[in-house]
Design an enzyme around this catalytic site. Sequence first.
Site, PDB file in Angstrom:
ATOM      1  N   ASN A 192     -13.282 -30.265  18.081  1.00 13.97           N
ATOM      2  CA  ASN A 192     -13.192 -30.116  19.538  1.00 13.97           C
ATOM      3  C   ASN A 192     -14.105 -31.175  20.129  1.00 13.97           C
ATOM      4  O   ASN A 192     -15.317 -31.157  19.896  1.00 13.97           O
ATOM      5  CB  ASN A 192     -13.675 -28.735  19.986  1.00 13.97           C
ATOM      6  CG  ASN A 192     -12.777 -27.603  19.489  1.00 13.97           C
ATOM      7  OD1 ASN A 192     -11.758 -27.840  18.840  1.00 13.97           O
ATOM      8  ND2 ASN A 192     -13.155 -26.380  19.810  1.00 13.97           N
ATOM      9  N   TYR A 207     -15.428 -33.222  23.578  1.00 10.74           N
ATOM     10  CA  TYR A 207     -15.517 -33.382  25.035  1.00 10.74           C
ATOM     11  C   TYR A 207     -16.290 -34.634  25.422  1.00 10.74           C
ATOM     12  O   TYR A 207     -15.804 -35.457  26.186  1.00 10.74           O
ATOM     13  CB  TYR A 207     -16.084 -32.105  25.676  1.00 10.74           C
ATOM     14  CG  TYR A 207     -15.048 -30.987  25.590  1.00 10.74           C
ATOM     15  CD1 TYR A 207     -14.045 -30.886  26.544  1.00 10.74           C
ATOM     16  CD2 TYR A 207     -15.013 -30.116  24.502  1.00 10.74           C
ATOM     17  CE1 TYR A 207     -13.039 -29.926  26.435  1.00 10.74           C
ATOM     18  CE2 TYR A 207     -14.008 -29.159  24.389  1.00 10.74           C
ATOM     19  CZ  TYR A 207     -13.025 -29.067  25.356  1.00 10.74           C
ATOM     20  OH  TYR A 207     -12.030 -28.144  25.238  1.00 10.74           O
TER      21      TYR A 207
HETATM   22  C1  GBH Z   1     -14.841 -25.449  24.481  1.00 10.49           C
HETATM   23  O1  GBH Z   1     -16.226 -25.462  24.461  1.00 10.49           O
HETATM   24  C2  GBH Z   1     -14.367 -24.055  24.228  1.00 10.49           C
HETATM   25  O2  GBH Z   1     -13.887 -23.893  22.911  1.00 10.49           O
HETATM   26  C3  GBH Z   1     -13.350 -23.576  25.217  1.00 10.49           C
HETATM   27  O3  GBH Z   1     -13.243 -22.189  25.142  1.00 10.49           O
HETATM   28  C4  GBH Z   1     -13.732 -24.041  26.608  1.00 10.49           C
HETATM   29  O4  GBH Z   1     -12.926 -23.486  27.589  1.00 10.49           O
HETATM   30  C5  GBH Z   1     -13.614 -25.538  26.616  1.00 10.49           C
HETATM   31  O5  GBH Z   1     -14.375 -26.109  25.595  1.00 10.49           O
HETATM   32  C6  GBH Z   1     -14.030 -26.179  27.937  1.00 10.49           C
HETATM   33  O6  GBH Z   1     -15.368 -25.912  28.212  1.00 10.49           O
HETATM   34  O7  GBH Z   1     -23.706 -31.139  29.191  1.00 10.49           O
HETATM   35  O8  GBH Z   1     -22.265 -32.710  30.209  1.00 10.49           O
HETATM   36  O9  GBH Z   1     -22.934 -33.085  27.964  1.00 10.49           O
HETATM   37  C7  GBH Z   1     -16.801 -26.680  24.825  1.00 10.49           C
HETATM   38  C8  GBH Z   1     -18.281 -26.735  24.593  1.00 10.49           C
HETATM   39  C9  GBH Z   1     -20.349 -27.397  25.452  1.00 10.49           C
HETATM   40  C10 GBH Z   1     -18.576 -28.979  25.470  1.00 10.49           C
HETATM   41  C11 GBH Z   1     -21.050 -28.143  26.531  1.00 10.49           C
HETATM   42  C12 GBH Z   1     -19.334 -29.814  26.484  1.00 10.49           C
HETATM   43  C13 GBH Z   1     -21.672 -30.158  27.388  1.00 10.49           C
HETATM   44  C14 GBH Z   1     -21.238 -31.193  28.367  1.00 10.49           C
HETATM   45  N1  GBH Z   1     -18.937 -27.581  25.546  1.00 10.49           N
HETATM   46  N2  GBH Z   1     -20.739 -29.544  26.453  1.00 10.49           N
HETATM   47  S1  GBH Z   1     -22.618 -32.101  28.984  1.00 10.49           S
END
Ligand code: GBH
Length: 453
Positions: free
Chosen positions: A299, A301
């Site tokens: 996953n 992001y």
């Molecule tokens: C996923 O988690 C989940 O599996 C899902 O359920 C959720 O809906 C989806 O993502 C969207 O959130 O602080 O700016 O660097 C994602 C986990 C943790 C990813 C926090 C991004 C920080 C962004 N996230 N992380 S930042």
Amino acid sequence: MPTPPTSEEPTFPASFVWGASTAAYQIEGAAEEDGKGQSIWDTFVRRPGVVLDGHTGDIACDHYHRFPEDVALMRRLGLDAYRFSLSWPRVLPTGEGKVEPRGLDFYDRLVDALLDAGVTPTPTLFHWDLPQALEDGGGWLARDTAYRFGEYAAVVAERLGDRVRRWITLNEPFVHMSFGYGFGVHAPGRALLLDAVPVAHHQLLGHGLAVAALRAAVPNAEVLIANNCSPVRTTSRPEDLAAAEAYDTLHNRLFNDPLLLGRYPDLSAFGVADPSWGGVVRDGDLEIVAAPLDGLGINYYNPTWISAPSEGAGLPFDMVEPQEPYERTAFGWPVVPDGLTELLVGLDRRYGDALPPLWITENGCSQPAGLDDPARIAYLSRHIAAVRDAMDQGADVRGYFTWSLLDNFEWAEGYHQRFGLVEVDFNSPERTRTPRASFDWYRKFIAAQRQAL
Ligand code: GBH
């Protein structure tokens, strides 16, 4: 300004799987229906102040009742596969013992509808909604929960294994550990900081027991886990590099090393010197955890920016903002497609022959409400191109699932963040679904991939 998608999209192998993802608590609703037990999210959302505007997943997208409509949308989209999660307390209301047949019947109907639509069901067994009864016994801090998870996997595999071959055990054990037990911003809302680390091992042990249960019940089962991985960025200052290494250990290697190499990374930067973590990791556990996988789900992001810890930081790093002016999603997360290439190629280099095929099990972005979502189209197009770049550099990637098919309950943000290819009107009793421009873009993209073959 978002970068426009290129008119020439890259081409992927014929067998590449195009999908979309969701999770049970975020879409199903029907929180008290058909004998479902309480999950930790059902109880957590009732604490004042933990979810924006007090939103809950009680109804969510009402997918429990409206799934035929959602499957029809998937058919229209031309998806190869759909990743969803099963609610453990819907199947086993107290997490163990008595099975609720109506809960299993729901997933049975969903699987049949998907197969009928030509969409491969790709269930995740645990996407954070632990039965509350198990939390009352210690949740993932308790070793027993791992064994209960293995038993739950066996129950589900027994019922669906004649039709479902590809399975995902856990979703993002790092995020569940850190947000749920470390900082308390997700259920179960415990703020134990580094005392949450046993949650990593118990989830991984549960994963290994589930792998064994799935292989025993499902002929030719293909088993994956979905890890949230983040490439770590920092400066070249030695103290920053050390902090970045510590962060990488906690976020990425704490999960990937035991799964792929059968050993935990050195946690001495976190004050854990003893390799058994004070008796948490027992003899024989790592063999269970490291059961061979058919794929590693990623996953992705965004990367994480780290610097040396400031005075009095309880952790050996600080999380910081990037210096570069990246484009941001509606959530404020930086848009960094080349971080995905870096991550995939980096995993390939780090684990070599020990790395199974990779799957992007989540990637997507929150954008403002509305049907016209050019920034989402640009995001998807650029990240898909980044996957192709990684494949050109040797990474073996087999599929891409976008997060998410539908707008849904975004955990602590409630319904305020919208990740869907399909807009959901949470004010209408029908939870009206309307495809966005990005839905159409993805539909055409998938069709073009098939045509290119
Ligand atoms: C996923 O988690 C989940 O599996 C899902 O359920 C959720 O809906 C989806 O993502 C969207 O959130 O602080 O700016 O660097 C994602 C986990 C943790 C990813 C926090 C991004 C920080 C962004 N996230 N992380 S930042």
